[in-house]
Design a protein around this motif. Structure first.
Motif, PDB file in Angstrom:
ATOM      1  N   HIS A  87      81.603  76.263   6.777  1.00 31.99           N
ATOM      2  CA  HIS A  87      82.249  76.752   8.023  1.00 31.99           C
ATOM      3  C   HIS A  87      81.554  76.398   9.377  1.00 31.99           C
ATOM      4  CE1 HIS A  87      83.896  79.513   4.762  1.00 31.99           C
ATOM      5  NE2 HIS A  87      85.037  79.320   5.392  1.00 31.99           N
ATOM      6  N   GLY A  88      81.326  74.918   9.449  1.00 27.54           N
ATOM      7  CA  GLY A  88      80.836  74.394  10.611  1.00 27.54           C
ATOM      8  C   GLY A  88      79.370  74.350  10.712  1.00 27.54           C
ATOM      9  N   VAL A  89      78.626  74.813   9.657  1.00 31.05           N
ATOM     10  CA  VAL A  89      77.119  74.864   9.649  1.00 31.05           C
ATOM     11  C   VAL A  89      76.702  74.067   8.320  1.00 31.05           C
ATOM     12  CG1 VAL A  89      75.030  76.085   9.127  1.00 31.05           C
ATOM     13  CG2 VAL A  89      76.999  77.140  10.699  1.00 31.05           C
ATOM     14  N   GLY A  90      75.931  72.915   8.504  1.00 30.60           N
ATOM     15  CA  GLY A  90      75.450  72.071   7.326  1.00 30.60           C
ATOM     16  C   GLY A  90      74.078  71.967   7.157  1.00 30.60           C
ATOM     17  N   THR A  91      73.478  71.999   6.073  1.00 32.08           N
ATOM     18  CA  THR A  91      71.989  71.762   5.761  1.00 32.08           C
ATOM     19  C   THR A  91      71.951  70.754   4.939  1.00 32.08           C
ATOM     20  OG1 THR A  91      72.346  73.312   4.078  1.00 32.08           O
ATOM     21  CG2 THR A  91      71.796  74.284   6.230  1.00 32.08           C
ATOM     22  N   ALA A  92      70.575  70.395   4.718  1.00 31.05           N
ATOM     23  CA  ALA A  92      70.083  68.896   3.890  1.00 31.05           C
ATOM     24  C   ALA A  92      68.784  69.466   3.508  1.00 31.05           C
ATOM     25  CB  ALA A  92      70.419  67.724   4.539  1.00 31.05           C
ATOM     26  N   SER A  93      68.368  69.775   2.251  1.00 24.21           N
ATOM     27  CA  SER A  93      67.004  70.091   2.011  1.00 24.21           C
ATOM     28  C   SER A  93      66.741  69.538   0.391  1.00 24.21           C
ATOM     29  CB  SER A  93      67.012  71.499   1.765  1.00 24.21           C
ATOM     30  OG  SER A  93      67.914  72.174   0.924  1.00 24.21           O
ATOM     31  N   ASN A  94      65.560  69.161   0.261  1.00 24.43           N
ATOM     32  CA  ASN A  94      65.158  68.717  -1.157  1.00 24.43           C
ATOM     33  C   ASN A  94      64.790  70.009  -1.905  1.00 24.43           C
ATOM     34  OD1 ASN A  94      65.421  66.050  -0.590  1.00 24.43           O
ATOM     35  ND2 ASN A  94      63.507  66.025   0.405  1.00 24.43           N
ATOM     36  N   HIS A 108      77.470  83.783  -3.038  1.00 20.01           N
ATOM     37  CA  HIS A 108      78.397  82.918  -2.031  1.00 20.01           C
ATOM     38  C   HIS A 108      78.335  81.719  -2.398  1.00 20.01           C
ATOM     39  CE1 HIS A 108      80.052  82.075   1.850  1.00 20.01           C
ATOM     40  NE2 HIS A 108      79.429  81.097   1.933  1.00 20.01           N
ATOM     41  N   HIS A 109      79.625  80.988  -2.437  1.00 19.57           N
ATOM     42  CA  HIS A 109      79.880  79.488  -2.491  1.00 19.57           C
ATOM     43  C   HIS A 109      80.017  78.970  -1.116  1.00 19.57           C
ATOM     44  CE1 HIS A 109      80.316  80.155  -6.601  1.00 19.57           C
ATOM     45  NE2 HIS A 109      80.915  81.436  -6.432  1.00 19.57           N
ATOM     46  N   PRO A 110      79.204  77.619  -0.600  1.00 20.38           N
ATOM     47  CA  PRO A 110      79.601  77.063   0.609  1.00 20.38           C
ATOM     48  C   PRO A 110      81.071  76.284   0.275  1.00 20.38           C
ATOM     49  CG  PRO A 110      77.724  76.205  -0.588  1.00 20.38           C
ATOM     50  CD  PRO A 110      78.048  77.476  -1.509  1.00 20.38           C
ATOM     51  N   GLN A 111      81.230  75.921   1.307  1.00 17.67           N
ATOM     52  CA  GLN A 111      82.526  75.181   1.401  1.00 17.67           C
ATOM     53  C   GLN A 111      82.409  73.889   0.520  1.00 17.67           C
ATOM     54  OE1 GLN A 111      83.686  75.287   5.497  1.00 17.67           O
ATOM     55  NE2 GLN A 111      85.705  75.333   4.744  1.00 17.67           N
ATOM     56  N   LEU A 112      81.355  73.127   0.798  1.00 19.39           N
ATOM     57  CA  LEU A 112      81.194  71.890  -0.137  1.00 19.39           C
ATOM     58  C   LEU A 112      79.468  71.987  -0.029  1.00 19.39           C
ATOM     59  CD1 LEU A 112      81.597  69.049  -0.683  1.00 19.39           C
ATOM     60  CD2 LEU A 112      80.957  68.451   1.570  1.00 19.39           C
ATOM     61  N   ARG A 113      79.183  71.580  -1.527  1.00 18.38           N
ATOM     62  CA  ARG A 113      77.745  71.665  -2.025  1.00 18.38           C
ATOM     63  C   ARG A 113      77.569  70.265  -2.736  1.00 18.38           C
ATOM     64  NH1 ARG A 113      75.425  76.356  -5.205  1.00 18.38           N
ATOM     65  NH2 ARG A 113      74.764  76.894  -3.091  1.00 18.38           N
ATOM     66  N   GLN A 279      76.625  67.793   8.377  1.00 13.07           N
ATOM     67  CA  GLN A 279      76.011  68.467   9.838  1.00 13.07           C
ATOM     68  C   GLN A 279      77.129  68.393  10.865  1.00 13.07           C
ATOM     69  OE1 GLN A 279      72.418  66.464  10.518  1.00 13.07           O
ATOM     70  NE2 GLN A 279      71.618  67.282   8.635  1.00 13.07           N
ATOM     71  N   GLU A 280      78.253  67.820  10.731  1.00 19.99           N
ATOM     72  CA  GLU A 280      79.187  67.724  11.923  1.00 19.99           C
ATOM     73  C   GLU A 280      80.234  68.985  11.481  1.00 19.99           C
ATOM     74  OE1 GLU A 280      80.449  65.927  14.166  1.00 19.99           O
ATOM     75  OE2 GLU A 280      78.854  64.547  14.125  1.00 19.99           O
ATOM     76  N   PRO A 281      80.101  69.843  12.974  1.00 16.02           N
ATOM     77  CA  PRO A 281      81.133  71.127  12.774  1.00 16.02           C
ATOM     78  C   PRO A 281      82.561  71.128  12.168  1.00 16.02           C
ATOM     79  CG  PRO A 281      79.924  70.872  14.905  1.00 16.02           C
ATOM     80  CD  PRO A 281      79.638  69.747  14.252  1.00 16.02           C
ATOM     81  N   ASN A 282      82.970  69.793  12.608  1.00 13.90           N
ATOM     82  CA  ASN A 282      84.533  69.800  12.171  1.00 13.90           C
ATOM     83  C   ASN A 282      84.732  69.392  10.753  1.00 13.90           C
ATOM     84  OD1 ASN A 282      83.700  66.897  12.165  1.00 13.90           O
ATOM     85  ND2 ASN A 282      85.296  66.420  13.598  1.00 13.90           N
ATOM     86  N   LEU A 286      87.786  69.369   7.291  1.00 12.87           N
ATOM     87  CA  LEU A 286      87.746  68.169   6.367  1.00 12.87           C
ATOM     88  C   LEU A 286      87.617  68.604   4.848  1.00 12.87           C
ATOM     89  CD1 LEU A 286      86.124  65.408   8.432  1.00 12.87           C
ATOM     90  CD2 LEU A 286      88.608  65.902   8.246  1.00 12.87           C
ATOM     91  N   VAL A 287      86.740  69.324   4.832  1.00  7.95           N
ATOM     92  CA  VAL A 287      86.384  69.667   3.215  1.00  7.95           C
ATOM     93  C   VAL A 287      87.438  70.572   2.525  1.00  7.95           C
ATOM     94  CG1 VAL A 287      83.774  69.414   3.695  1.00  7.95           C
ATOM     95  CG2 VAL A 287      84.870  71.773   3.894  1.00  7.95           C
ATOM     96  N   LYS A 288      88.429  71.111   3.079  1.00 11.76           N
ATOM     97  CA  LYS A 288      89.459  71.731   2.397  1.00 11.76           C
ATOM     98  C   LYS A 288      90.158  70.755   1.533  1.00 11.76           C
ATOM     99  CE  LYS A 288      90.573  74.554   6.325  1.00 11.76           C
ATOM    100  NZ  LYS A 288      91.513  74.995   7.312  1.00 11.76           N
ATOM    101  N   ASN A 289      89.978  69.525   1.607  1.00 12.71           N
ATOM    102  CA  ASN A 289      90.543  68.364   0.641  1.00 12.71           C
ATOM    103  C   ASN A 289      89.216  67.917   0.139  1.00 12.71           C
ATOM    104  OD1 ASN A 289      91.478  66.020  -0.604  1.00 12.71           O
ATOM    105  ND2 ASN A 289      93.125  66.169   0.953  1.00 12.71           N
ATOM    106  N   PRO A 290      89.180  68.073  -1.609  1.00 13.75           N
ATOM    107  CA  PRO A 290      88.096  67.590  -2.335  1.00 13.75           C
ATOM    108  C   PRO A 290      87.952  66.189  -2.217  1.00 13.75           C
ATOM    109  CG  PRO A 290      89.923  68.479  -3.729  1.00 13.75           C
ATOM    110  CD  PRO A 290      90.322  68.697  -2.234  1.00 13.75           C
TER     111      PRO A 290
END
Length: 533
Positions: A87-94, A108-113, A279-282, A286-290
């Motif tokens: 929902h507009g917040v993106g993260t990238a981690s090792n 909790h499940h993020p929109q995209l992982r 990391q893009e808010p919009n 888009l991630v509603k479509n797998p």
């Protein structure tokens, strides 16, 4: 429940354990990650169906041992890049093993992982290239980036055993936990460790018939042949996508696999694109479509094929110029490299045909997703994202079709060039044979002249030889006196010369005649044998 246990009574021990695990894990929300259910993957999956899913094959693919570069070794400690957007917040981690356990246990499940698997390449070539011309060609064709030196974190990674130096960045235990947690199909899991390059899909429903999950998986390759190195730059991208209809979240399990480190730029470009995307808010829209992550992989792949096509085209252009540049330039043509270039172009055509097939299958799956998951059977009900995805698929198909036609054109030019070289070689050989024939004719004419001259002097030579023998002698005389008898004296044994001469002549001619007949029979036998074959 009794019926299920009774049916499992005749099954092997592993399958009987599987039935018990499945009965406990029937509800997707009831799972105890403290138990080692993942060690029995895929038999522990609630969706596993004995007789339809080849779980034994999947377990062999994901085994701990590895004796081939086609199935990498597992890492002793996980170091996996996980990209998330919610929902507009993106993260990238090792993430290491403990961090991955924490992510899997979260409610909790993020929109995209996106879980990114990046094995180390078996061959590291960029550090060994010291030819400026090779580096210039790689940089000009944009196959590698300007950062040729190996990153410090990669230098610190220890290579595996000598027979299998390639290594995944995840432990086997951690990988099995991910596959079990998300109920990944066994057929999709075999892609992760093996080299399959096929398209697969699966849709799961709950007891009420409602769509529970939507999965599809495939692998595509971006490849190029570096003629100056005599090596292929081949990056295989395995994409496993699972959409959970209840939480409306998507898991993407990615694996970027390359035999060597030549596709450096493409690898970096893919990872950077994924980081920027999450990391893009919009991205929340888009991630509603797998299928969105699949679209992100096609464009860099197509551009990689476009850049890789420059060198074969330049190679053919240079070789075509050499053909018409005289004998010195003609002798510089490397037929071996031309043949390897043609072989590489054939491989490009195979890969592009497969990518076109993948896009066609994705279209079908996209339609199925819109109908079964989104419940939008007609075009009027579908949103702008559906049409945007279709536009992207159209664009990719057109680009791949164009580049495939371009590759086929270059391949035909190579074939014509090879045919021209063969014809020119035959012509040169014919010209050489003609020159040798003319030279032989001149030699024969010279020998004929010598024979005529010899025949002119042969009677005089014969008479001189006869007179030089003791059979015929001149008159004897004292020194300073005139001969007493001017007549010639013929020996009474003159017939010996005649008999020996005639006998030796007959023997010589007879031996020549026998040898000639033997040679003629041998030639006739060889001709008959060749005709029989």
């Amino acid at each position: 429940m009794r019926a299920r246990i009774h049916e499992a009574g005749s099954l092997p021990l592993v399958c009987r354990l599987t039935v018990r695990v499945r009965s406990v894990a029937k509800d997707p929300e009831v799972r105890d990650y403290g138990m080692s259910t993942h060690s029995q993957y895929p038999f522990s999956l609630p969706s596993y169906c004995s007789g339809l899913d080849d779980g034994s094959f999947c377990q062999r693919e994901l085994k701990e041992e590895s004796r081939s570069w086609r199935s990498e070794k597992y890492a002793p400690v996980s170091n996996v890049m996980v990209l998330e957007h919610d929902h507009g917040v993106g993260t990238a981690s090792n993430c290491d093993d403990a961090e991955i356990d924490r992510l899997l246990a979260a409610e909790h499940h993020p929109q995209l992982r996106i879980i990114l698997l990046q094995p180390t390449p078996q061959e590291r070539l960029l550090q060994t290239i010291d030819d400026p011309a090779v580096l210039k060609a790689l940089l000009t064709n944009e196959l590698i980036s300007d950062r040729v030196n190996e990153p410090a974190e990669e230098k610190s990674l220890k290579q595996g055993e000598e027979d299998v130096p390639s290594q995944l960045n995840i432990t086997r235990n951690c990988l099995l936990k991910i596959l079990t947690r998300y109920d990944i199909a066994p057929a999709a899991a075999s892609h992760i460790r093996g080299q399959e390059q096929i398209f697969g899909s699966r849709q799961l429903r709950d007891e009420n018939g409602a769509m529970r999950s939507f999965e599809f998986w495939y692998a595509i390759r971006a490849r190029a042949y570096v003629r100056r190195l005599g090596k292929e730059a081949d990056l295989k991208m395995t994409i496993v996508t699972r959409y959970d209809a209840q939480s409306q979240s998507t898991l993407v399990l990615l694996k970027y696999r390359s035999f060597n480190d030549l596709p450096q730029r493409l690898h970096e470009e893919l990872v950077e694109n994924l980081k920027a995307f999450v990391q893009e808010p919009n991205t929340a829209t888009l991630v509603k479509n797998p299928f969105i992550t699949s679209v992100m992989h096609f464009n860099p792949t197509i551009q990689y094929f476009r850049r890789a096509a420059r060198e074969p085209r330049d190679t053919i252009r240079d070789e075509e110029a050499r053909v018409h540049g005289g004998m010195d330039e003609f002798a510089r043509i490397d037929l071996h490299k031309l043949h390897l270039t043609l072989t590489s172009l054939d491989q490009d055509k195979i890969q592009m045909s497969f990518i076109l097939g993948v896009i066609a299958r994705l279209r079908i799956q996209h339609e199925t997703f819109q109908t079964l998951v989104e419940g939008k059977g007609s075009l009027q009900e579908r949103d702008w994202l559906y049409f945007r995805m279709e536009e992207e698929f159209d664009r990719f198909e057109n680009q791949i079709a164009y580049f495939k036609s371009s590759v086929e054109d270059v391949a035909r030019r190579v074939e014509r060039l090879l045919e021209l070289l063969f014809n020119m070689s035959s012509r040169i050989n014919t010209q050489s044979s003609t020159k040798m024939t003319k030279y032989a004719m001149h030699e024969s004419a010279s020998m004929s002249t010598i024979s005529v001259v010899t025949m002119l002097f042969l009677p005089g030579t014969f008479i001189a030889t006869i007179l030089g023998t003791n059979i015929i002698a001149g008159p004897s005389r004292s020194e300073g006196d005139s001969p007493a008898h001017p007549e010639l004296y013929i020996s009474s044994q003159w017939w010996i010369l005649l008999v020996l001469t005639v006998s030796l002549t007959i023997i010589t001619m007879g031996g020549w005649y026998m040898l000639r007949r033997k040679t003629a029979r041998s030639i006739e036998h060889m001709i008959s044998a060749q005709n029989a074959v």
